[in-house]
Structures are given as C-alpha cells and as structure tokens.
Motif scaffolding. Sequence first.
Motif, PDB file in Angstrom:
ATOM      1  N   GLN A  61       0.836  -1.199   0.000  1.00 29.82           N
ATOM      2  CA  GLN A  61       0.000   0.000   0.000  1.00 29.82           C
ATOM      3  C   GLN A  61       0.879   1.261   0.000  1.00 29.82           C
ATOM      4  O   GLN A  61       1.791   1.389   0.816  1.00 29.82           O
ATOM      5  CB  GLN A  61      -0.925   0.020   1.213  1.00 29.82           C
ATOM      6  N   HIS A  62       0.605   2.161  -0.917  1.00 34.35           N
ATOM      7  CA  HIS A  62       1.313   3.436  -1.079  1.00 34.35           C
ATOM      8  C   HIS A  62       2.778   3.271  -1.475  1.00 34.35           C
ATOM      9  O   HIS A  62       3.532   4.252  -1.479  1.00 34.35           O
ATOM     10  CB  HIS A  62       1.233   4.284   0.197  1.00 34.35           C
ATOM     11  N   MET A  63       3.194   2.065  -1.816  1.00 32.04           N
ATOM     12  CA  MET A  63       4.605   1.813  -2.127  1.00 32.04           C
ATOM     13  C   MET A  63       5.099   2.677  -3.286  1.00 32.04           C
ATOM     14  O   MET A  63       6.183   3.282  -3.208  1.00 32.04           O
ATOM     15  CB  MET A  63       4.803   0.332  -2.437  1.00 32.04           C
ATOM     16  N   VAL A  64       4.333   2.750  -4.360  1.00 30.29           N
ATOM     17  CA  VAL A  64       4.767   3.523  -5.518  1.00 30.29           C
ATOM     18  C   VAL A  64       4.860   4.999  -5.162  1.00 30.29           C
ATOM     19  O   VAL A  64       5.862   5.668  -5.456  1.00 30.29           O
ATOM     20  CB  VAL A  64       3.820   3.320  -6.713  1.00 30.29           C
ATOM     21  N   ARG A  65       3.857   5.549  -4.520  1.00 28.89           N
ATOM     22  CA  ARG A  65       3.849   6.974  -4.183  1.00 28.89           C
ATOM     23  C   ARG A  65       4.962   7.318  -3.190  1.00 28.89           C
ATOM     24  O   ARG A  65       5.521   8.424  -3.248  1.00 28.89           O
ATOM     25  CB  ARG A  65       2.487   7.363  -3.627  1.00 28.89           C
ATOM     26  N   ASN A  66       5.299   6.398  -2.312  1.00 25.75           N
ATOM     27  CA  ASN A  66       6.391   6.643  -1.368  1.00 25.75           C
ATOM     28  C   ASN A  66       7.746   6.596  -2.066  1.00 25.75           C
ATOM     29  O   ASN A  66       8.648   7.378  -1.756  1.00 25.75           O
ATOM     30  CB  ASN A  66       6.338   5.625  -0.229  1.00 25.75           C
ATOM     31  N   ILE A  67       7.890   5.675  -3.012  1.00 27.06           N
ATOM     32  CA  ILE A  67       9.128   5.621  -3.793  1.00 27.06           C
ATOM     33  C   ILE A  67       9.274   6.883  -4.639  1.00 27.06           C
ATOM     34  O   ILE A  67      10.351   7.496  -4.704  1.00 27.06           O
ATOM     35  CB  ILE A  67       9.146   4.365  -4.687  1.00 27.06           C
ATOM     36  N   VAL A  68       8.195   7.305  -5.291  1.00 28.68           N
ATOM     37  CA  VAL A  68       8.237   8.495  -6.132  1.00 28.68           C
ATOM     38  C   VAL A  68       8.616   9.725  -5.307  1.00 28.68           C
ATOM     39  O   VAL A  68       9.458  10.542  -5.721  1.00 28.68           O
ATOM     40  CB  VAL A  68       6.887   8.715  -6.842  1.00 28.68           C
ATOM     41  N   GLY A  69       8.020   9.872  -4.125  1.00 29.86           N
ATOM     42  CA  GLY A  69       8.357  11.004  -3.270  1.00 29.86           C
ATOM     43  C   GLY A  69       9.833  11.038  -2.926  1.00 29.86           C
ATOM     44  O   GLY A  69      10.467  12.100  -2.937  1.00 29.86           O
ATOM     45  N   SER A  70      10.415   9.874  -2.653  1.00 27.74           N
ATOM     46  CA  SER A  70      11.835   9.805  -2.322  1.00 27.74           C
ATOM     47  C   SER A  70      12.713  10.060  -3.543  1.00 27.74           C
ATOM     48  O   SER A  70      13.771  10.699  -3.442  1.00 27.74           O
ATOM     49  CB  SER A  70      12.157   8.441  -1.695  1.00 27.74           C
ATOM     50  N   LEU A  71      12.291   9.590  -4.709  1.00 35.48           N
ATOM     51  CA  LEU A  71      13.046   9.867  -5.933  1.00 35.48           C
ATOM     52  C   LEU A  71      13.039  11.361  -6.256  1.00 35.48           C
ATOM     53  O   LEU A  71      14.027  11.905  -6.771  1.00 35.48           O
ATOM     54  CB  LEU A  71      12.456   9.076  -7.107  1.00 35.48           C
ATOM     55  N   ILE A  72      11.952  12.030  -5.951  1.00 36.09           N
ATOM     56  CA  ILE A  72      11.889  13.478  -6.164  1.00 36.09           C
ATOM     57  C   ILE A  72      12.901  14.197  -5.279  1.00 36.09           C
ATOM     58  O   ILE A  72      13.553  15.165  -5.711  1.00 36.09           O
ATOM     59  CB  ILE A  72      10.456  13.989  -5.920  1.00 36.09           C
ATOM     60  N   TYR A  73      13.062  13.740  -4.047  1.00 35.25           N
ATOM     61  CA  TYR A  73      14.079  14.320  -3.163  1.00 35.25           C
ATOM     62  C   TYR A  73      15.464  14.222  -3.810  1.00 35.25           C
ATOM     63  O   TYR A  73      16.276  15.142  -3.732  1.00 35.25           O
ATOM     64  CB  TYR A  73      14.085  13.597  -1.822  1.00 35.25           C
TER      65      TYR A  73
END
Length: 265
Positions: free
Chosen positions: A197-209
Amino acid sequence: MKRLVLGIQYDGTPWHGWQTQLSGHTVQDRLEFALRKFTQADIKTTCAGRTDTGVHAIEQVVHFDAPVERTASSWVRGLNTHLPPSISVRWAAIAKDCPEQEFHARFSARSRTYHYLLYNHPIRSPLREGKAGWVFRPLDAERMRAAAQCLIGTHDFSAFRSADCQAKSPIKIMHGIDLVRRGDLIVIKLHASAFLQHMVRNIVGSLIYVGTGRQEVGWLGELMAQKNRHLAAPTFSPHGLYLANIDYDPKWELPQAPVDAFAHW
C-alpha cells in the motif's frame, strides 16, 4: 456459469478508489451497478489490484461469474451504456478453461506495472490537474534513474510501506524501474511481482528528493537498509499514479495490448 474477464480503464479523479464503500461512490460500485442494469442480476466483481482515491487505471483487470451468456462485444457495448464517461470497459473475454487452475484476476497475475506521471515545470498546468503530480523545482532524471537501481531485485520494502498496509510480507520482487522524460513530462515505470500500500507513491516522493538535489543518489539504498518508513519522503500525490498493466500467462489468452508510457497523455 462462465467466468468473464474485463479490461477496465478509468479516470480515478471523481471516485473514492476501486473498492466498494457504503457511500457507493467507487469504481467497483459503479461497475457492479452497470452489471446489474445490463444483466438484471447482482454480480460481485474481483479486481487484479485495488487503487486508492484519485488513482487511475490504464488497464485494470476484473473477473466475475456471468449469469447470462453474451458475446464479448455485447458485454463491452452493454456495460459502457451504463457507465459514466470516467469509466470504460475496453475488452471482454471468457476465461479459458485450465484444468489445474481457475482464472482469478488477482491470484493468476504474474506481475503488475504502475506508471507515475510527473509534470515538471515552474508553473502548474490546469490541463494536468488531477492527471499528473506536479514538481515546480527542476528534476534531474538521470540522478533519479541512478537512485532507483538499488530497488531492483527481491527486497524488503518496509521503508516505502504504509502503516495501514495489510500485506502479509513486505518482501516483493521489483523486476524493473525506468524513467522516461519528454519535455516537461516524466513517466516513472515500476514493474514488480506486487506492490505494498502506497509503495509507488512513497518511492516516487523519495526519488523526487534525489531529483531536486535534496538527497544524494545513494539515499534510497540507505532507506532500504534501515527499513524505517519515517525516514523516507512523505507520500506523494495520488493524481499521477496509473495502474498500467497486469501480466498473465499467455495460456489465459486475454486480449491485452502493450502500454506506451506516453500514449495516454
């Protein structure tokens, strides 16, 4: 009864996710309403992967046991008559009989692919509202691509797991991650055995950092080792997230087509 399989496409913006709720304002509720109108029977559907509020689907796969016989084209036309513009049945097929296994939209799936669409421009675009995540700071796609490589393989993805996730194990197989840039649009393509759950959105947020220079390229590897969700970036917007493809064994003979990362934008 024969098991019918549908390929569904939807704009998740007006809906409260896939899974049925008391409000009745979900994609599953609306599809089952259309099935009831078309067949005059109550039919429960099973999907390949639930999507949250605001998340879209290029191809969601659904199965149910059909109480009436219709041609594939009749199912498509009949159901679309009763569906709103934001939801469409793209194809229908009778599940092929396999002695060792009955087709199941979720359990027969070999892997899943999500796309995340980012609009990277100093000024927000009304035309992208609800359809893409917006980042106004410049993103370095090469840094993001390099950072994502540590996620490929079999790993414990606890660092990117929602606190409400009900998956039995945080260990998943990430088959591949790629970033494709075309002008102000970046598509992040993630292909895995399954997602938390939310794995993709959490990865994307970290990649944006990483892409904005806030964190170094090796930071995601550190997050993976620490397995602590609180150390990663916040969960990013659902608006750019698309369930793109569900992969099945060819033996099922489903009429699926390859997904072009930019074909829908």
